[in-house]
Scaffold this motif. Structure first.
Motif, PDB file in Angstrom:
ATOM      1  N   ALA A 436      22.028  -7.587  24.502  1.00  0.00           N
ATOM      2  CA  ALA A 436      21.766  -8.042  23.134  1.00  0.00           C
ATOM      3  C   ALA A 436      23.066  -8.192  22.360  1.00  0.00           C
ATOM      4  CB  ALA A 436      20.830  -7.065  22.435  1.00  0.00           C
ATOM      5  N   ALA A 437      23.979  -7.248  22.528  1.00  0.00           N
ATOM      6  CA  ALA A 437      25.236  -7.283  21.779  1.00  0.00           C
ATOM      7  C   ALA A 437      26.093  -8.475  22.177  1.00  0.00           C
ATOM      8  CB  ALA A 437      25.999  -5.981  21.994  1.00  0.00           C
ATOM      9  N   ARG A 438      25.919  -8.991  23.388  1.00  0.00           N
ATOM     10  CA  ARG A 438      26.723 -10.123  23.836  1.00  0.00           C
ATOM     11  C   ARG A 438      26.271 -11.453  23.239  1.00  0.00           C
ATOM     12  NH1 ARG A 438      26.404  -8.587  30.264  1.00  0.00           N
ATOM     13  NH2 ARG A 438      27.481  -6.572  30.140  1.00  0.00           N
ATOM     14  N   VAL A 439      25.006 -11.525  22.785  1.00  0.00           N
ATOM     15  CA  VAL A 439      24.477 -12.833  22.378  1.00  0.00           C
ATOM     16  C   VAL A 439      24.132 -12.927  20.904  1.00  0.00           C
ATOM     17  CG1 VAL A 439      23.553 -13.236  24.689  1.00  0.00           C
ATOM     18  CG2 VAL A 439      22.070 -12.192  22.962  1.00  0.00           C
ATOM     19  N   SER A 440      24.140 -11.807  20.171  1.00  0.00           N
ATOM     20  CA  SER A 440      23.718 -11.866  18.769  1.00  0.00           C
ATOM     21  C   SER A 440      24.315 -10.715  17.987  1.00  0.00           C
ATOM     22  CB  SER A 440      22.189 -11.816  18.672  1.00  0.00           C
ATOM     23  OG  SER A 440      21.764 -11.783  17.318  1.00  0.00           O
ATOM     24  N   GLN A 441      24.507 -10.944  16.697  1.00  0.00           N
ATOM     25  CA  GLN A 441      24.907  -9.883  15.785  1.00  0.00           C
ATOM     26  C   GLN A 441      23.708  -9.266  15.071  1.00  0.00           C
ATOM     27  OE1 GLN A 441      28.059  -8.622  15.325  1.00  0.00           O
ATOM     28  NE2 GLN A 441      28.511  -9.893  17.123  1.00  0.00           N
ATOM     29  N   ARG A 442      22.513  -9.831  15.298  1.00  0.00           N
ATOM     30  CA  ARG A 442      21.343  -9.404  14.524  1.00  0.00           C
ATOM     31  C   ARG A 442      20.339  -8.658  15.397  1.00  0.00           C
ATOM     32  NH1 ARG A 442      18.635 -14.094  11.533  1.00  0.00           N
ATOM     33  NH2 ARG A 442      18.125 -12.510   9.975  1.00  0.00           N
ATOM     34  N   TRP A 443      20.821  -7.872  16.324  1.00  0.00           N
ATOM     35  CA  TRP A 443      19.937  -7.090  17.172  1.00  0.00           C
ATOM     36  C   TRP A 443      19.858  -5.659  16.642  1.00  0.00           C
ATOM     37  CZ3 TRP A 443      21.515  -2.650  19.561  1.00  0.00           C
ATOM     38  CH2 TRP A 443      22.901  -2.422  19.631  1.00  0.00           C
ATOM     39  N   PHE A 444      18.806  -4.962  17.007  1.00  0.00           N
ATOM     40  CA  PHE A 444      18.670  -3.539  16.699  1.00  0.00           C
ATOM     41  C   PHE A 444      17.599  -2.959  17.600  1.00  0.00           C
ATOM     42  CE2 PHE A 444      15.722  -5.764  13.979  1.00  0.00           C
ATOM     43  CZ  PHE A 444      14.584  -4.968  13.961  1.00  0.00           C
ATOM     44  N   VAL A 445      17.438  -1.644  17.555  1.00  0.00           N
ATOM     45  CA  VAL A 445      16.466  -0.965  18.410  1.00  0.00           C
ATOM     46  C   VAL A 445      15.464  -0.222  17.544  1.00  0.00           C
ATOM     47  CG1 VAL A 445      16.117   0.659  20.307  1.00  0.00           C
ATOM     48  CG2 VAL A 445      18.226  -0.686  20.189  1.00  0.00           C
ATOM     49  N   VAL A 446      14.186  -0.405  17.841  1.00  0.00           N
ATOM     50  CA  VAL A 446      13.123   0.370  17.207  1.00  0.00           C
ATOM     51  C   VAL A 446      12.848   1.574  18.110  1.00  0.00           C
ATOM     52  CG1 VAL A 446      10.762   0.373  16.337  1.00  0.00           C
ATOM     53  CG2 VAL A 446      12.110  -1.736  16.260  1.00  0.00           C
ATOM     54  N   PRO A 447      13.035   2.806  17.639  1.00  0.00           N
ATOM     55  CA  PRO A 447      12.800   3.973  18.502  1.00  0.00           C
ATOM     56  C   PRO A 447      11.343   4.056  18.942  1.00  0.00           C
ATOM     57  CG  PRO A 447      13.991   4.586  16.499  1.00  0.00           C
ATOM     58  CD  PRO A 447      13.488   3.190  16.293  1.00  0.00           C
ATOM     59  N   ALA A 448      11.115   4.775  20.026  1.00  0.00           N
ATOM     60  CA  ALA A 448       9.748   5.027  20.483  1.00  0.00           C
ATOM     61  C   ALA A 448       8.964   5.712  19.373  1.00  0.00           C
ATOM     62  CB  ALA A 448       9.766   5.891  21.736  1.00  0.00           C
ATOM     63  N   HIS A 449       7.717   5.283  19.218  1.00  0.00           N
ATOM     64  CA  HIS A 449       6.891   5.850  18.153  1.00  0.00           C
ATOM     65  C   HIS A 449       5.453   5.896  18.649  1.00  0.00           C
ATOM     66  CE1 HIS A 449       5.764   6.879  14.038  1.00  0.00           C
ATOM     67  NE2 HIS A 449       4.733   6.087  14.206  1.00  0.00           N
ATOM     68  N   GLY A 450       4.843   7.077  18.616  1.00  0.00           N
ATOM     69  CA  GLY A 450       3.486   7.208  19.125  1.00  0.00           C
ATOM     70  C   GLY A 450       3.452   6.815  20.595  1.00  0.00           C
ATOM     71  N   ASP A 451       2.529   5.935  20.950  1.00  0.00           N
ATOM     72  CA  ASP A 451       2.435   5.475  22.332  1.00  0.00           C
ATOM     73  C   ASP A 451       3.302   4.249  22.586  1.00  0.00           C
ATOM     74  OD1 ASP A 451       0.614   7.463  23.059  1.00  0.00           O
ATOM     75  OD2 ASP A 451      -1.084   6.292  22.322  1.00  0.00           O
ATOM     76  N   ASP A 452       3.992   3.748  21.552  1.00  0.00           N
ATOM     77  CA  ASP A 452       4.833   2.571  21.712  1.00  0.00           C
ATOM     78  C   ASP A 452       6.210   2.988  22.199  1.00  0.00           C
ATOM     79  OD1 ASP A 452       2.828   0.880  20.763  1.00  0.00           O
ATOM     80  OD2 ASP A 452       3.410   1.238  18.683  1.00  0.00           O
TER      81      ASP A 452
END
Length: 899
Positions: A436-452
């Motif tokens: 993700a860091a190689r192709v965009s500046q607008r990436w981020f990670v949503v942490p695990a939450h519940g069963d997701d």
């Protein structure tokens, strides 16, 4: 060649009827002998014009439903009405209710003697009739016209009779893959052939009219409301443009109300159906297809034939098969409303791109010309007829092929047996973040939450570049890439490089990374669940906002300049939103320990102390209370601790309570705390050989967390667990009940655990006026130290008496395995939980079969209960258990000595 199309009703106005008529006319124009055999007749003339060179037969005339007639009056007039009311035996109602006993009678009369080289069925019900009644010399080609992912009534006959067809033709590659994967080795030859465009002149659009055109039924599946909403988002930015939606249906009034609510009454047109669709497409500058799913969308083909670029939601069964992103149209992530708005705005405001894609659309449409499709069909028909004539017993040939053809094996790795789920998730997040860091500046990670699971978010505009990076030469071979298409379609899994290349031209909103789940073709490994992470591709709204591909715990929309911070997610330092870097109110944020009680029953010194203590008691004890079987060491503890290491890495400290013994395989490790009985029990209670006594003082372990999970050494965690399985966010403990009641107290023999359960119940009844009814499941027990301390203060005599019983006694209570849980429910510190559990009595004669049933890993917890009398010899039982343990829990924990 003599070709017969089986059609249910030639007079119908649907896409299947139009496709059959177009094919028949084109094949007749090539000099073929073509017949359309329609089961029903409901009108004086067909809905679509049939070339005079095509023969037409209708078997049942229903123009007057009260007095149906059959071709050449084959069925007597006094029977036709009665048969028409009776259900079909060839094609039951659950498959297709349009068939009847009357159509059965006509098919049984006509099909066995049909003079044809090849018969083409176009619905699963017609395929069923053809396979059952046609003579062996006739080749059968089935055309599947509907999207199989959405099939209901047609699924059973299709899967039942498709293996007996010479060829099954699907409209898209996705449908082909679905059918061949579902049928496996009995799948017939399959081909992918699109429907042809209708014949006739097709005017071309100038693409300068400022008109967006869509066409289809006004039903929920077509999602015309999304198109109106998307147009409403950008209407002010393209003031000279209008939206025209052609069609009719039950949602028409809903669309009118939506148009009025959005103030678009002068910009959106609903003129109804059109008898001249080629002219409608020629008037368009952009075409839109907002459907949730399609078979093969004829409206897209028709629009392209007019040189109009098409914008559509990507889905496996329809738009993807026709639209090539940035070549003849634009694909948008499934159901991405803002993505649809942005695509419409882009084509409306970029004249050069619109004309470029229009040229691509026109070029693409040439492959759908009726003459081109007809020639493809001729080649398919000729091959089917040749194979059929060379072997008049195709079923025998197929059976022979199945017996002699080696089963195909996929070139796929097997699951790793040296990784924990946490390590696998860390690997997946790390690789996705790097890409993700190689192709965009607008990436981020949503942490695990519940069963997701944890989700790496990448802008849709960078999707293709991201997948290219993801499938690069550095891609971890231990991970697989998974395409979850949804809408009933099966997941696709492959090596990252191969599948990433396939997915790059598509526009789906999510893919997943996870380790290979299967140890072999039959059994999943320890990495088969709880190891997946997602990658979502968020569309850009017209104002630059990022809009989520689906619902999530935090937000569905982010401003273009959103702020991020760094946080550790699945062991990887990654970019996330400040809000996401904090735990939520639904998470367990408190430390949680684990506690085991264990003895080595093979220790001569310990056993001598047990014998001496028995002599002190001075009376014989039931072997269920004092027999050696209660203390036999089968190495369960090693593997129970492994299961914690694999599936509960969030445990802070593991307290191992023993009589001073240390397992030979255990090394000194900061996470494992050895606790001697003398550290928690009064001196006059030692030595003890009573698990009830030891459990009565577990809460006195120095440094024990307020929240802890107590496990017997024969308990195994069977798949990844979250703290919320055992505690809710407020700290309440979960209670897992079994389905077995504890009965009514009585005098006489009863197992010590049952007598303890009755003692527990008497205390509950006397104190709270409530009674217990069921035993607890053989699963880990969640506890709070403060609750146990409260119980000891409230019932000091019962706790002290139990603590000083060297062996299980009739007056004991079972504090940790029953009483504290019921006490918690009565006082509001516990809640009823749920889990999938398995109990296996390893002394039973069917132990091998029951252990085998555990291999699919469908449980949360397993208990391997022991007994005094065994069906297997000690050596055989040891071999069986060793094989199971090493298969089921192959990854050593960090506190085990290296072998």
């Amino acid at each position: 060649m003599k070709i017969t199309f089986l059609l249910l009703n030639l007079d119908g106005g649907g896409g299947t009827e139009r496709s059959v008529v177009t094919q028949a006319n084109a094949l007749a124009a090539l000099g073929q002998d073509v017949t359309i055999l329609s089961a029903l007749r409901t009108s004086d003339r067909p809905h679509y014009d049939v070339d005079p060179a095509v023969s037409v037969r209708r078997l049942v005339d229903l123009r007057d439903p009260e007095t149906p007639r059959t071709e050449d009056d084959v069925v007597a007039a006094d029977l036709t009405a009665a048969l028409a009311e009776r259900p079909s035996l060839l094609v039951p109602d659950r498959w297709d209710a349009q068939f009847s006993a009357l159509t059965d009678a006509m098919y049984e009369h006509v099909l066995p003697a049909l003079d044809a080289d090849v018969v083409v069925s176009v619905t699963p019900g017609l395929l069923a009739a053809a396979v059952q009644l046609l003579p062996r010399r006739v080749a059968i080609v089935h055309q599947e016209h509907r999207s199989s992912s959405d099939r209901t009534s047609g699924l059973e006959p299709l899967l039942t009779f498709a293996p007996r067809a010479d060829v099954v033709a699907l409209l898209t590659r996705s449908a082909q893959e679905w059918l061949t994967e579902t049928l496996g080795p009995v799948a017939p030859q399959t081909v992918v052939v699109p429907n042809p465009l209708p014949q006739g002149f097709k005017p071309r659009s100038t693409l300068e009219t400022g008109l967006i055109v869509a066409a289809g039924r006004f039903v929920a599946e077509k999602q015309m409301t999304k198109l109106i909403e998307a147009f409403g988002e950008i209407a002010d930015r393209i003031p000279g443009w209008r939206l025209r939606i052609l069609g009719s249906g039950p949602q028409r009034l809903d669309l009118i109300r939506l148009i009025r609510r959005l103030g678009l009454w002068d910009r959106v047109e609903l003129p109804g159906q059109s008898a001249d669709m080629p002219s409608e497409w020629a008037a368009a500058s952009i075409s839109a297809l907002p459907s949730r799913s399609e078979g093969l969308p004829l409206v897209v083909q028709e629009a392209m034939a007019a040189g109009v670029p098409v914008i559509a939601f990507d889905n496996p069964s329809g738009s993807r098969a026709v639209i090539r992103h940035e070549v003849n149209g634009l694909l948008v992530g499934p159901d991405a409303l803002s993505g649809l708005s942005t695509a419409l705005l882009r084509l409306a405001t970029d004249d050069a791109l619109r004309h470029q894609l229009g040229e691509g659309a026109l070029a693409s449409s040439r492959q759908y010309a009726p003459e081109a499709i007809a020639r493809r069909w001729l080649t398919i028909f000729e091959g089917a007829v040749e194979r059929r004539s060379g072997d008049p017993r195709p079923l025998h040939r197929r059976v022979s092929e199945l017996a002699t053809t080696p089963a195909a094996t996929a070139d796929l790795p097997t699951a790793a047996t040296d990784l924990t789920p946490a390590e696998a998730r860390r690997m997946a997040v790390s690789w996705a973040v790097q890409c993700a860091a190689r192709v965009s500046q607008r990436w981020f990670v949503v942490p695990a939450h519940g069963d997701d699971p944890a989700t790496v978010v990448v802008p849709m505009a960078a999707r293709s570049a991201f997948l290219t990076e993801l499938g690069g030469p550095e891609a971890p071979d231990r991970l697989s890439l998974v395409d979850t298409a949804g809408h009933g379609w099966p997941e696709r899994r492959d090596r990252i490089g191969r599948l990433a290349a396939e997915l790059a031209p598509e526009h789906t909103g999510r893919v997943s990374l996870e380790p290979w789940p299967m140890l072999d073709e039959q059994w999943p490994g320890v990495l088969s669940s709880g190891c997946r992470i997602h990658v979502e591709f968020w569309e850009s709204a017209p104002n630059g906002d990022l809009v989520s591909a689906g619902l999530n715990a935090y937000t569905n929309r982010l401003p273009a300049d959103f702020e991020t911070v760094e946080a550790e997610i699945e062991g990887v330092v990654a970019r996330t939103l400040p809000l996401m870097a904090q735990p939520t109110v639904r998470d367990c944020t408190f430390p949680i320990d684990a506690v085991y009680t264990w003895v080595d029953g093979d220790d001569p010194e310990w056993n001598a102390a047990r014998e001496a203590r028995l002599a002190e008691v001075g009376r014989p004890l039931d072997r269920t209370a004092a027999g050696r079987a209660r203390f036999v060491n089968r190495d369960e503890l090693r593997y129970s601790l492994r299961s914690l290491h694999l599936f509960a890495p969030w445990i802070r400290t593991i307290h191992l309570v023993t009589a001073g013994q240390v397992p030979s395989w255990l090394v000194d490790h900061p996470q494992v705390n050895l606790v001697h009985h003398r550290d928690i029990l009064p001196a006059d209670a030692l030595p003890t050989f009573n698990s009830h006594a030891i459990e009565s003082s577990i809460h006195k372990i120095p440094g024990l967390a307020e929240h802890f999970v107590y496990l017997n050494d024969d308990f195994l965690l069977a798949r990844p667990q979250r703290p919320q399985r055992f505690f809710d966010p407020s700290g309440h403990t979960a209670v897992f009940f079994s389905s077995h009641n504890i009965g009514i107290e009585h005098d006489g023999d009863a197992a010590p655990w049952l007598k303890a359960a009755w003692n527990n119940r008497r205390l509950l009844r006397e104190t709270f006026g409530v009674v217990s009814t069921h035993s607890l499941a053989h699963a880990p027990y969640a506890h709070r130290r403060s609750v146990l301390e409260e119980i000891e203060r409230r019932f000091p005599e019962e706790i002290a008496r139990t603590a000083r019983s060297p062996f299980r006694a009739d007056d004991n209570i079972s504090l940790l395995s029953s009483f504290a849980q019921h006490y918690g429910l009565a006082t509001g510190t516990a809640v009823v939980g749920s889990s999938e559990n398995a109990y296996v009595d390893i002394s039973a004669n069917d132990v091998i079969r029951k252990l085998r049933r555990l291999k699919p890993r469908e449980q949360d917890f397993i208990c391997l209960g022991d007994h005094h009398d065994h069906a297997l010899t000690p050596a055989a039982l040891k071999e069986v258990l060793d094989d199971f343990f090493t298969f089921y829990l192959p990854v050593p924990a960090r506190w085990e000595k290296a072998e």
